[in-house]
Design a protein around this motif. Structure first.
Motif, short mmCIF file in Angstrom:
data_model
loop_
_atom_site.label_atom_id
_atom_site.label_comp_id
_atom_site.label_asym_id
_atom_site.label_seq_id
_atom_site.Cartn_x
_atom_site.Cartn_y
_atom_site.Cartn_z
N UNK A 55 0.83 -1.21 0.00
CA UNK A 55 0.00 0.00 0.00
C UNK A 55 0.86 1.25 0.00
N UNK A 56 2.06 1.16 0.56
CA UNK A 56 2.96 2.32 0.53
C UNK A 56 3.51 2.54 -0.88
N UNK A 57 3.84 1.46 -1.57
CA UNK A 57 4.25 1.60 -2.97
C UNK A 57 3.13 2.24 -3.78
N UNK A 58 1.89 1.82 -3.53
CA UNK A 58 0.73 2.40 -4.21
C UNK A 58 0.63 3.89 -3.89
N UNK A 59 0.82 4.25 -2.64
CA UNK A 59 0.72 5.66 -2.24
C UNK A 59 1.80 6.50 -2.92
N UNK A 60 3.02 5.97 -2.98
CA UNK A 60 4.12 6.70 -3.60
C UNK A 60 3.89 6.87 -5.10
N UNK A 61 3.44 5.81 -5.75
CA UNK A 61 3.17 5.90 -7.19
C UNK A 61 1.97 6.79 -7.48
N UNK A 94 0.84 -2.15 -12.63
CA UNK A 94 0.01 -2.18 -13.85
C UNK A 94 -1.08 -1.11 -13.80
N UNK A 95 -1.72 -0.94 -12.64
CA UNK A 95 -2.79 0.06 -12.52
C UNK A 95 -2.30 1.45 -12.92
N UNK A 96 -1.09 1.78 -12.51
CA UNK A 96 -0.57 3.13 -12.76
C UNK A 96 0.06 3.29 -14.14
N UNK A 97 0.66 2.25 -14.66
CA UNK A 97 1.49 2.38 -15.86
C UNK A 97 0.81 1.91 -17.14
N UNK A 98 0.07 0.82 -17.08
CA UNK A 98 -0.51 0.28 -18.33
C UNK A 98 -1.39 1.28 -19.07
#
Length: 347
Positions: free
Chosen positions: A254-260, A299-303
């Motif tokens: 979840x922290x990776x998600x928050x940062x991205x 994938x959610x952020x980049x694709x």
């Protein structure tokens, strides 16, 4: 080990601040500077721009590594200073960096370790001196802030590669020599594990293509947590059309998600020409709750961007470390997981 989440807090960044930082970077990065390549007998300045070095034995180990490269080590005056978890006061750590750039006997700067602290010294560096005396500076992890800040402010190509206390095994040492001594245009790709030779499939060091295709652009990147912490400042390079690579360590999903998400909301991803996600060691979901996977988050952020992108590059807190030129032109192939240098990082 210090985790960056103990020191970095998420921050809201306005579009105006990002635009201002980008304009500053555009003006300063109109022409890249290249440092001179290394040659045997060159001087190397050992610095501690982030976390403290507590043991003399660690200094001795790095001194041996530098000598093993055929180079001459010089210790920064504040190398063994300590201010809490930091390697001395901000101004003193910054002065060590600036003074080594000004010193004619020094050809390269290598930090002892990362940890935390480089972002704090960015306002205290003398970028005019650095610009007038282009030299090699290399490192990873928290050193990301120093590498990106110097490139953003001066246009000097910096290098995402080993810190002093990194394991200097043959493969990372070979990349270091090829890029910084030989001045080669290196192609970087994951190594096939020897254990896979007797299998029908590759098990280790696999890549996953997010979006296929090729792209060219300036290579920018480093540690995700550190980059997120300086977005909106004048120490982030112009990212328009860039190839961005990210890695991290010891962060929950979840922290990776928050940062991205922070990078997305700040407009970073929308500027890119290509994207590479490296390794995220010890990055696991919170055991008490359901979680997205790391793959799902990336994938959610980049694709949806539709740009060439892949996941699983051998970039990060790992032993087999590439020496990647930040600011140099590269071509990537997201289907094959390759980074091809189109120019040398040194002259």
């Amino acid at each position: 080990m210090f985790t960056r989440r103990q020191f970095l807090t998420s921050c809201a960044v306005s579009t105006l601040a990002l635009a201002s930082a980008s304009k500053s970077a555009i003006a300063k990065n109109s022409e890249s500077l290249k440092p001179a390549r290394l040659k045997p007998g060159d001087g190397v300045g050992l610095i501690s721009p982030a976390s403290a070095v507590f043991l003399q034995e660690e200094v001795d180990i790095v001194v041996d590594a530098v000598r093993g490269l055929g180079l001459v080590p010089y210790l920064a005056p504040h190398l063994r200073d300590r201010y809490g978890y930091l390697a001395g006061k901000d101004q003193d750590r910054a002065a060590d960096v600036t003074n080594f750039f000004a010193d004619p006997k020094i050809a390269a700067l290598i930090p002892m370790r990362g940890g935390w602290g480089c972002s704090r010294i960015l306002p205290y560096l003398d970028y005019q001196i650095i610009r007038k005396n282009p030299k090699i500076i290399v490192g990873f992890s928290d050193i990301t802030a120093l590498l990106l800040g110097i490139y953003a402010q001066t246009g000097l190509i910096t290098f995402h590669g080993p810190n002093g206390l990194t394991s200097w095994k043959p493969e990372p040492t070979e990349f270091f020599r090829r890029v910084l001594f030989n001045g080669e245009k290196v192609t970087f790709e994951n190594q096939k594990d020897s254990g896979d030779a007797n299998r029908l499939m590759q098990v280790k060091n696999r890549i996953q293509t997010i979006n296929p295709g090729k792209a060219r652009g300036r290579l920018i990147g480093g540690n995700l947590s550190v980059l997120s912490g300086i977005v909106g400042s004048p120490y982030v390079p112009n990212l328009k059309g860039a190839i961005l690579f990210l890695e991290d360590i010891n962060e929950n999903i979840y922290r990776i998600d928050r940062l991205m998400t922070h990078l997305k909301l700040a407009g970073v991803f929308q500027q890119l020409g290509g994207f590479i996600f490296g390794q995220c060691r010890q990055c696991s979901p919170d055991a008490d709750y359901g979680s997205l996977t790391l793959e799902e988050v990336v994938w959610d952020h980049i694709q949806p961007l539709g740009i060439p992108a892949w996941f699983g590059a051998e970039i990060g807190h790992i032993e087999r470390m590439f020496t990647l030129p930040i600011g140099a032109e590269v071509e990537i192939d997201a289907s094959l997981g390759k980074i091809q240098m189109l120019e040398t990082g040194v002259k």
